[in-house]
Design a protein around this motif. Structure first.
Motif, short mmCIF file in Angstrom:
data_model
loop_
_atom_site.label_atom_id
_atom_site.label_comp_id
_atom_site.label_asym_id
_atom_site.label_seq_id
_atom_site.Cartn_x
_atom_site.Cartn_y
_atom_site.Cartn_z
N SER A 122 29.63 13.38 -6.81
CA SER A 122 29.51 14.32 -5.71
C SER A 122 28.02 15.00 -5.69
O SER A 122 27.56 15.29 -4.58
CB SER A 122 30.31 15.61 -6.30
N ASP A 123 27.22 14.53 -6.96
CA ASP A 123 26.07 15.10 -6.85
C ASP A 123 24.95 14.08 -6.54
O ASP A 123 23.83 14.14 -6.58
CB ASP A 123 25.47 15.74 -8.19
N ALA A 124 25.52 12.81 -5.99
CA ALA A 124 24.70 11.85 -5.40
C ALA A 124 24.96 11.52 -3.77
O ALA A 124 24.94 10.68 -3.36
CB ALA A 124 24.95 10.48 -6.09
N CYS A 125 25.58 12.63 -3.33
CA CYS A 125 25.86 12.69 -2.13
C CYS A 125 25.24 13.88 -1.51
O CYS A 125 25.02 14.91 -2.05
CB CYS A 125 27.47 13.13 -1.64
N LEU A 126 24.82 14.01 -0.10
CA LEU A 126 23.94 14.99 0.39
C LEU A 126 24.40 15.28 1.82
O LEU A 126 24.92 14.62 2.62
CB LEU A 126 22.63 14.42 0.32
N ASP A 127 24.74 16.52 1.98
CA ASP A 127 24.78 17.06 3.46
C ASP A 127 24.06 18.39 3.81
O ASP A 127 23.66 19.25 2.71
CB ASP A 127 26.48 17.22 3.60
N ASN A 128 23.89 18.61 4.86
CA ASN A 128 22.99 19.67 5.54
C ASN A 128 23.99 21.07 5.19
O ASN A 128 23.25 22.14 5.22
CB ASN A 128 22.85 19.80 6.95
N ASP A 129 25.15 20.93 5.26
CA ASP A 129 26.13 22.13 5.03
C ASP A 129 26.78 22.10 3.64
O ASP A 129 27.86 21.41 3.42
CB ASP A 129 27.32 22.07 6.24
N PRO A 130 26.42 22.84 2.79
CA PRO A 130 26.89 22.94 1.62
C PRO A 130 28.37 23.03 1.48
O PRO A 130 29.26 22.84 0.38
CB PRO A 130 26.22 24.09 0.82
N GLU A 131 28.62 24.14 2.47
CA GLU A 131 30.30 24.23 2.46
C GLU A 131 31.13 23.17 2.73
O GLU A 131 32.20 22.79 2.09
CB GLU A 131 30.46 25.40 3.39
N VAL A 132 30.65 22.58 3.56
CA VAL A 132 31.43 21.06 4.10
C VAL A 132 31.38 20.08 2.97
O VAL A 132 32.29 19.69 2.74
CB VAL A 132 30.76 20.62 5.47
N HIS A 133 30.03 20.04 2.56
CA HIS A 133 30.03 19.10 1.16
C HIS A 133 30.94 19.55 0.09
O HIS A 133 31.68 18.75 -0.80
CB HIS A 133 28.47 19.35 0.50
N GLN A 134 31.01 20.93 -0.28
CA GLN A 134 32.15 21.62 -1.25
C GLN A 134 33.38 21.11 -0.73
O GLN A 134 34.44 20.65 -1.54
CB GLN A 134 31.90 22.66 -1.41
N ILE A 135 33.95 21.39 0.54
CA ILE A 135 35.26 21.12 0.99
C ILE A 135 35.55 19.81 0.71
O ILE A 135 36.67 19.39 0.31
CB ILE A 135 35.58 21.65 2.25
N LEU A 136 34.65 18.84 1.03
CA LEU A 136 35.14 17.40 1.24
C LEU A 136 35.38 17.06 -0.45
O LEU A 136 36.20 16.17 -0.66
CB LEU A 136 33.92 16.62 1.87
N THR A 137 34.04 17.18 -1.32
CA THR A 137 34.36 16.79 -2.50
C THR A 137 35.29 17.33 -3.53
O THR A 137 35.95 16.85 -4.53
CB THR A 137 32.88 16.92 -3.15
N GLU A 138 35.63 18.51 -3.14
CA GLU A 138 36.72 19.31 -3.90
C GLU A 138 37.92 19.32 -3.57
O GLU A 138 39.13 19.43 -4.23
CB GLU A 138 36.30 21.00 -4.27
N LYS A 139 38.29 18.92 -2.32
CA LYS A 139 39.72 19.17 -1.44
C LYS A 139 39.94 17.97 -0.80
O LYS A 139 41.38 17.55 -0.98
CB LYS A 139 39.63 20.35 -0.57
N ILE A 140 39.06 17.23 -0.09
CA ILE A 140 39.39 16.16 0.86
C ILE A 140 39.47 15.03 0.09
O ILE A 140 40.26 14.13 -0.07
CB ILE A 140 38.99 16.31 1.85
N PHE A 141 38.32 14.61 -0.67
CA PHE A 141 38.05 13.45 -1.25
C PHE A 141 39.00 13.22 -2.33
O PHE A 141 39.48 11.94 -2.83
CB PHE A 141 36.54 13.05 -1.81
N PRO A 142 39.25 13.99 -3.15
CA PRO A 142 40.35 13.92 -4.18
C PRO A 142 41.60 13.32 -3.83
O PRO A 142 42.44 12.66 -4.95
CB PRO A 142 40.38 15.14 -5.20
#
Length: 181
Positions: free
Chosen positions: A146-166
């Motif tokens: 998760s911390d080796a991925c980057l996105d312009n939108d921190p909220e989108v990054h958080q939703i993807l890494t915490e809710k979608i990707f798992p």
């Protein structure tokens, strides 16, 4: 099960749209850990032929290139020097958002008996999401740093890494992943 680290879209031309001075040092740490552990490091870059023959004018993301046909600067497919490949690393050129689309990534994975991918890259909502979905459909074991991925939108990054990707991958941090190697 053979694992590889996938380092995606870390070209200066891409990274310039995602300013974060701490990203490349974190990613370099993950790459160094993979090399120390003897894992293959596979870089994926987006690139096109001169004239952009692979790009349809109807493609919302890349279509403007097909219309304007600007010459690609020589550094367009260069990987950022802070995370530069070494001589034994593999470089894959893709033609769309997913690392699999228009590339020989699947062939490289099968030839190397690689069944576990650890994903990193820019952007979380672009190449990481698209590659994760396609890799999961190919029945690969997946880890996302998760911390080796980057996105312009921190909220989108958080939703993807915490809710979608798992739902399809193990999501962890570089530090925790390094301990598992």
């Amino acid at each position: 099960m053979t694992q590889a680290l996938l380092v995606m879209d870390v070209q200066p031309v891409v990274l310039s749209r995602y300013p974060d001075d701490t990203y490349l040092p974190r990613l370099a740490d993950a790459i160094a850990a993979a090399r120390t552990a003897g894992l293959p490091v596979i870089y994926v870059v987006v690139g096109f032929r001169p004239g952009y023959q692979e790009v349809s004018k109807t493609n919302k993301m890349f279509g403007a290139l097909a219309v304007a046909k600007p010459p690609a600067p020589p550094e367009a497919t260069a990987i950022h020097p802070a995370v530069a490949p070494e001589k034994d690393d593999i470089i894959i050129t893709k033609r769309r958002v997913s690392a699999f689309t228009g590339s020989d990534l699947d062939l490289i994975l099968r030839a190397g008996a690689i069944t576990h991918l650890t994903l990193t890259g820019c952007a979380t909502s672009g190449v990481v999401l698209s590659t994760l979905r396609e890799a999961a459909d190919r029945d690969l074991t997946l880890t996302v740093l998760s911390d080796a991925c980057l996105d312009n939108d921190p909220e989108v990054h958080q939703i993807l890494t915490e809710k979608i990707f798992p739902t399809q991958a193990t999501v962890t941090t570089i530090a925790t992943w390094k301990q598992s190697l």
